[in-house]
Design a protein around this motif. Sequence first.
Motif, short mmCIF file in Angstrom:
data_model
loop_
_atom_site.label_atom_id
_atom_site.label_comp_id
_atom_site.label_asym_id
_atom_site.label_seq_id
_atom_site.Cartn_x
_atom_site.Cartn_y
_atom_site.Cartn_z
N LEU A 247 43.20 47.24 43.36
CA LEU A 247 44.40 48.05 43.51
C LEU A 247 44.93 48.01 44.95
O LEU A 247 46.14 48.00 45.17
CB LEU A 247 44.12 49.49 43.09
N SER B 224 47.95 45.06 39.27
CA SER B 224 46.53 44.85 39.54
C SER B 224 45.82 44.26 38.33
O SER B 224 45.01 43.33 38.45
CB SER B 224 45.88 46.19 39.93
N ASP B 225 46.14 44.76 37.14
CA ASP B 225 45.49 44.28 35.92
C ASP B 225 45.89 42.85 35.58
O ASP B 225 45.06 42.04 35.18
CB ASP B 225 45.84 45.22 34.76
N PHE C 44 44.53 52.24 34.14
CA PHE C 44 45.69 51.63 33.48
C PHE C 44 45.72 51.99 32.00
O PHE C 44 46.78 52.26 31.43
CB PHE C 44 45.64 50.12 33.68
N LEU D 24 49.68 49.63 38.49
CA LEU D 24 48.41 49.33 37.83
C LEU D 24 48.49 48.04 37.02
O LEU D 24 47.51 47.29 36.94
CB LEU D 24 48.02 50.49 36.92
N THR E 288 40.02 50.58 37.67
CA THR E 288 41.44 50.21 37.56
C THR E 288 41.82 50.00 36.10
O THR E 288 42.88 50.44 35.65
CB THR E 288 41.72 48.93 38.37
#
Length: 616
Positions: free
Chosen positions: A102, A95-96, A30, A92, A26
């Motif tokens: 994700l 999620s980060d 990103f 993304l 991920t």
Amino acid sequence: MCVAVVVFWAGDVHAALGDSDPGRLTSLAFGLVRTLANAAAAITVGSLVFGGFVVPAPPRHAKLTAQAYAAVRIAATAATVWVGAAAVAVVLSVSDATGQPLSVALSHLPSLLAATEEPKAWLVTTVAAGLVVAGTRATLTWVTAVLCLAPALVGMLAPVVVGHVANGAWHDVATNAMVWHVPAAAVWVGALVALRGYLRHSPGATSPDEVVRRYHRLTSICAVVLVLSGGVAGAVLVGPAALTGGYVALLLLKLAVVAVVPLLRARWGARRPLGVELVGLGLVLAASTGLTHLVPPAWALSRPSPQETVLGYELPDGPSAGELLLGWRFDLVLGLGAVLAAAAYLAGVRTLRRRGDRWPRGRAAAWIAGCAVVLVMTSSGLGRYAAGMFSTHMVAHMALTMLAPVLLVLGGPITLALRALPPGPRQWVTALVHCRAAGTLAHPAVAAVVFVGSFYVLYFSELFGEMMRFHWAHQLMNLHFLVSGYVFFWLVVGVDRAPRTLPHLARLGLLFSVMPFHAFFGVILMNNQKVIAADFYRTLGLTWLPDLLTDQRLGGGIAWATGEIPMLVVVIALLHQWARADRREAVRFDRASDHGHDDRLAAYNAMLAELSGRRN
């Protein structure tokens, strides 16, 4: 490749911040998407600048030339890629930012998006890039192509001003530096791509050498801005840490490439190093993306106080006279902008004097005084305390809305520019002042509603408290104060000819129509029993300011009292302009009468003849 190396070499950078790791894949995805979005944004902005200001200008700026249109088409293609990459980055980044896988981010996207700032910024970028796509694909005119730069710059800066530079001590300085840094990098990269297309597809162009020279002048300025602003932002994020580690290495690599590329260009000639320059700037973009993934060393060295977290600096004591006068913290956006505006104005006056032309000293004094007001209200102790005290904020607000704009419009900067600039830039100014967008913004009803209505919308809703939490929003607020005041007073007492010219009686009526609303605003503030932005001010924990309601009422009194003086100045200036216009009209009428020409009598006789014809 650089992004992948940084992601896998850095490992779990979220643990250092106390967050969970969303997964290496991920993070890599990103990073790659962010790099693609940044590259597409840079090409979009730089190509628009190249097509609008570097290639030969179209006649009267009605239609784009073939070379300018080709650059705008490059921008349209890049903006299309930018929209897709930014839309993917929204998911993304959720999620980060949250440290969730994700799959979890997708299943709870609305709630997680509302709880984090960077995904919201990427959403803004998606919308802004979409506007650029629509504008660049539909336009054939110079004005529309140049106006597309506004949403492009907004979309490009949105993820930056909420990223690493927006956190920790001195984040106000770092954020301001990046406001210069990112557009300069984008203009350089995008203009280089557009120049390569221009040289490849326009072998029969009439002035390729002149275009290359303009490109070199533009990008030389960009290189200086990049090195200085990157150094400032880097110093804040590195802090007092030793000059070792991956973050410092990437930062030094980026600055070194930016500094070396112009030297290689000067050594090898005008066109030869374009390929090397493109590779070098690509490396700079990749290094910038890598820096956004790594944790800045300064974050591990100190724990910022609540005031440093929100403001970027401490306000340990009350605003004494010494602090207000000597406690400067230079604003690299509005403060530096005021200094550059004053310097550009004086350069224009000097150009006129070298030609033997005169420029009224009163106008020059008014412009310099207006720039000085902006500088003091954003960079002095008043500017520092305006972010933490409502009463001091109101002093800065009224000065930026009422005092500085009046002085600036009395300086006549557009008239000076039209007289001092060479033909090409002079046509740019004329086209922008008389475009449809300028006419809409300068409509008396629009200007009056924005000027007065923004007071009520901002302070009597939750908007003020939300905007004060972020440095970029505070800067945007100050910019809005200045621009809305400038447009309104441009219509009332401006020396420059506005897109919509009003008779003096209408100007006086427009001024009197807004005065009661301004007075009511101050009275409402003084009698308000609820603290505006209470949560924000309590978060700062200013122990020397225990009574927020008293401070707010003081701010209301300042708003009510200080607005009367600028309004009085405006009334005096308007009456003076009206009297001068009447004297000029009387002189013109006397001269016409002396030569046997009386326009009024001729018009009266024509009206009588028309009435006689209707009766017959």
